[in-house]
Design a protein around this motif. Structure first.
Motif, short mmCIF file in Angstrom:
data_model
loop_
_atom_site.label_atom_id
_atom_site.label_comp_id
_atom_site.label_asym_id
_atom_site.label_seq_id
_atom_site.Cartn_x
_atom_site.Cartn_y
_atom_site.Cartn_z
N ALA A 102 0.83 -1.20 0.00
CA ALA A 102 0.00 0.00 0.00
C ALA A 102 0.86 1.25 0.00
CB ALA A 102 -0.93 -0.01 1.21
N ALA A 103 1.95 1.22 0.78
CA ALA A 103 2.85 2.38 0.85
C ALA A 103 3.52 2.60 -0.51
CB ALA A 103 3.90 2.17 1.93
N GLN A 104 3.94 1.51 -1.15
CA GLN A 104 4.57 1.64 -2.46
C GLN A 104 3.59 2.18 -3.49
OE1 GLN A 104 6.13 -2.24 -3.39
NE2 GLN A 104 7.52 -2.27 -1.64
N LYS A 105 2.34 1.76 -3.38
CA LYS A 105 1.33 2.24 -4.32
C LYS A 105 1.10 3.74 -4.13
CE LYS A 105 -1.98 -0.51 -5.36
NZ LYS A 105 -3.20 -1.35 -5.34
N ILE A 106 1.06 4.17 -2.86
CA ILE A 106 0.88 5.60 -2.58
C ILE A 106 2.07 6.39 -3.12
CG2 ILE A 106 0.78 7.32 -0.74
CD1 ILE A 106 -0.78 5.24 0.91
N GLU A 107 3.27 5.85 -2.91
CA GLU A 107 4.47 6.52 -3.40
C GLU A 107 4.47 6.60 -4.92
OE1 GLU A 107 9.34 6.00 -3.22
OE2 GLU A 107 8.03 4.69 -2.03
N LYS A 108 4.07 5.51 -5.55
CA LYS A 108 4.03 5.48 -7.01
C LYS A 108 2.99 6.46 -7.54
CE LYS A 108 4.56 1.54 -9.05
NZ LYS A 108 4.32 0.17 -9.55
N ALA A 109 1.83 6.52 -6.84
CA ALA A 109 0.77 7.44 -7.27
C ALA A 109 1.24 8.89 -7.19
CB ALA A 109 -0.47 7.24 -6.41
N ALA A 110 2.11 9.17 -6.22
CA ALA A 110 2.58 10.54 -6.04
C ALA A 110 3.63 10.93 -7.08
CB ALA A 110 3.16 10.71 -4.63
N THR A 111 4.36 9.95 -7.61
CA THR A 111 5.48 10.27 -8.50
C THR A 111 5.22 9.93 -9.96
OG1 THR A 111 6.50 8.10 -8.05
CG2 THR A 111 7.15 9.95 -6.64
N ALA A 112 4.34 8.97 -10.25
CA ALA A 112 4.12 8.54 -11.63
C ALA A 112 3.49 9.65 -12.46
CB ALA A 112 3.23 7.30 -11.65
N GLN A 113 3.98 9.80 -13.68
CA GLN A 113 3.48 10.82 -14.60
C GLN A 113 3.14 10.18 -15.94
OE1 GLN A 113 3.13 14.06 -13.64
NE2 GLN A 113 3.92 13.53 -11.60
N HIS A 114 2.30 10.85 -16.72
CA HIS A 114 2.03 10.40 -18.07
C HIS A 114 3.23 10.72 -18.96
CE1 HIS A 114 -2.40 10.82 -16.92
NE2 HIS A 114 -2.15 9.53 -17.07
N ILE A 115 3.45 9.89 -19.98
CA ILE A 115 4.60 10.06 -20.88
C ILE A 115 4.09 10.55 -22.23
CG2 ILE A 115 6.50 8.88 -22.03
CD1 ILE A 115 6.43 6.82 -19.76
N GLY A 116 4.76 11.55 -22.81
CA GLY A 116 4.47 12.01 -24.16
C GLY A 116 3.07 12.54 -24.34
#
Length: 252
Positions: A158-172
């Protein structure tokens, strides 16, 4: 014995169609009965190796008439109300007992309860062990250890998912065809109407999520680097995480 004309009912609420008799306040009907084992046949070919005759009725078929009590509509309603009250009382007692058992479990295992509150969708394993613990009021040492391990894993995810949600961006940009260098994180396959469909989950160096769903299985195993050219089909969000969906990948 007197004949009764008014509409009366069996205990299950069905209206009586036959002749109804009265004996004082009691009303009843006569019903034909037969042996419940042989169905009134007195025996069966299936039993011939041990003796054809039914041992329950002694071969008579058990044919007889039994008187069955019937009721007015008001009496059926009163009996149903009593039954409902009895079942409600039983359910309330069971609920109170379960609440007491839950309180005792929570007091005995506060660490597990605290971790459980942090997990939005516990696994079937966690739910099963906790349910058994609440039912029997105690957990074994092995159950405690296994639960803590499983809960810690779920909390980390769950923590990794929250972290990923905060940093992941759309590409192109959608519609753009471009080169990608990605790491294969997961491949899920299922059989569709026209053959197998593969769902690939990939990540770029920044941790952004790229998804390809199609009939082509990209080469590589989990953790391998995949280089390809693909068209950006859509920018989406799943579980709060930005995802870039690609189409028509050409692997290099």
């Amino acid at each position: 014995m007197t004949l009764v004309i008014a509409p009366l009912f069996y205990r299950n609420g069905l209206e009586v169609q036959g002749t109804v008799y009265a004996d004082g306040k009691r009303r009843y009907v006569f019903e034909a009965r037969c042996c419940s084992r042989c169905g009134g046949q007195g025996g069966a070919e299936a039993w011939k190796h041990t003796g054809y005759t039914c041992y329950q009725c002694g071969g008579t078929g058990g044919h007889y008439k039994a008187d069955v009590t019937v009721y007015t509509a008001e009496q059926v309603a009163e009996l149903n109300a009593r039954q409902d009250a009895k079942e409600a009382k039983k359910a309330a007692a069971a609920k109170a007992a379960q609440e007491a058992a839950d309180a005792a479990f929570d007091a005995a295992y506060p660490e597990i309860v605290a971790k459980l509150a942090l997990v939005a969708n516990p696994s079937d394993f966690i739910l099963d062990v906790v349910a058994k613990g609440r039912k029997f009021g105690v957990l074994t040492e092995r159950q405690i250890e296994a639960l803590n391990t499983a809960l810690d894993r779920e909390i980390d995810r769950a923590a990794q998912k929250i972290e990923k949600a905060a940093t992941a961006q759309h590409i192109g940009t959608v519609g753009e065809r471009r080169d990608f260098t990605l790491t294969l994180a997961h491949v899920h396959a299922f059989e569709g109407d026209f053959g197998y469909v593969y769902i690939h989950i990939l990540n770029d160096e920044a941790g952004n999520v790229v998804v390809y769903k199609g009939s082509k299985r990209l080469s590589g195993d989990k953790g391998d680097t995949v280089t390809l050219k693909a068209t950006i089909k859509e920018h989406g969000i799943r579980d709060g995480v930005a995802q870039t969906l690609i189409a028509r990948p050409a692997q290099k």
